[in-house]
Design an enzyme around this catalytic site. Structure first.
Site: not given
Length: 227
Positions: A121, A212
């Site tokens: 990620e 985010e």
């Protein structure tokens, strides 16, 4: 910030539609996600761009695909979420982006993606709120690209949600020294720098310019494009 995972193998439906917490009407009713307290998890294509959205269901958070490459997120006292627009698969493309990003608390604006084999990620952090994610990661080095210094970090997540279910995997981070909301990001330069610091990537899945948030409030309105 606690890392926020995209569990996005399929769109996840919310059991019942709730009144929208914001005066916020989707701009494209045929394709935009419906206004709800928590926008259902989803991924797919919209106006030629790949989008990905995931939330843990906490608080009030609204993601909407707008015209072209734009998207918008509004959140209030939220749990974990991450979403945005971009491409699938990811590449070393140069990404242009701009718009508005205003977190009140913990939040990131980043080029965000995943690879497989190895499962990684990754984040290129362009701006963040009150929490610098490098503070709890291993520092690997520094390099210069796109007009500023980026610090490189790596961290490991154990038995956490991923694009392939619950797995252990690494996170790669490039964190821009001077925050910005708009500009160009040469992803190949980041990939090369990571490789030079022993941080290889695998087969690319999606690559988005993401908003985010974690236990915070705020709003963003972002567009993306390539050269």
């Amino acid at each position: 910030m606690v890392s926020i995972k995209s569990v996005l193998a399929a769109a996840t439906a919310v059991s019942s539609a709730l009144a929208a917490p914001f005066d916020f009407v989707p701009r494209d009713n045929s394709t935009a996600l419906q206004a709800r307290q928590v926008t259902p998890n989803a991924e797919g294509w919209h106006n030629g761009y790949f989008y990905s959205w995931w939330s843990d269901g906490g608080g009030q958070v609204q993601y909407t695909n707008l015209e072209g490459s734009r998207y918008q997120v509004r959140w209030r006292n939220t749990g974990n979420f991450v979403g945005g627009k971009g491409w699938n698969p990811g590449t070393g493309r140069t990404i242009n982006y701009g718009g508005y990003f205003n977190p009140q608390g913990n939040g990131y604006l980043a080029v965000y993606g995943w690879t497989r084999n190895p499962l990684v990620e990754y984040y290129v952090i362009e701006s963040y709120g009150t929490y610098n994610p490098g503070s709890q990661a291993q520092y690997k080095g520094t390099f210069y690209t796109d007009g500023d210094q980026y610090d490189i970090f790596v961290s490991t997540r154990y038995n956490q949600p991923s694009i392939d279910g619950t797995r252990t995997f690494q996170q790669y981070w490039s964190i821009r020294k001077n925050k910005r909301v708009g500009g160009s990001v040469n992803m190949q330069n980041h990939f090369n720098a990571w490789q030079q610091h022993g941080m290889p990537l695998g087969q690319h899945y999606y690559q988005i310019v993401a908003t985010e948030g974690y236990q915070s409030s705020g709003e963003s309105d972002i567009y993306v494009q390539t050269h």
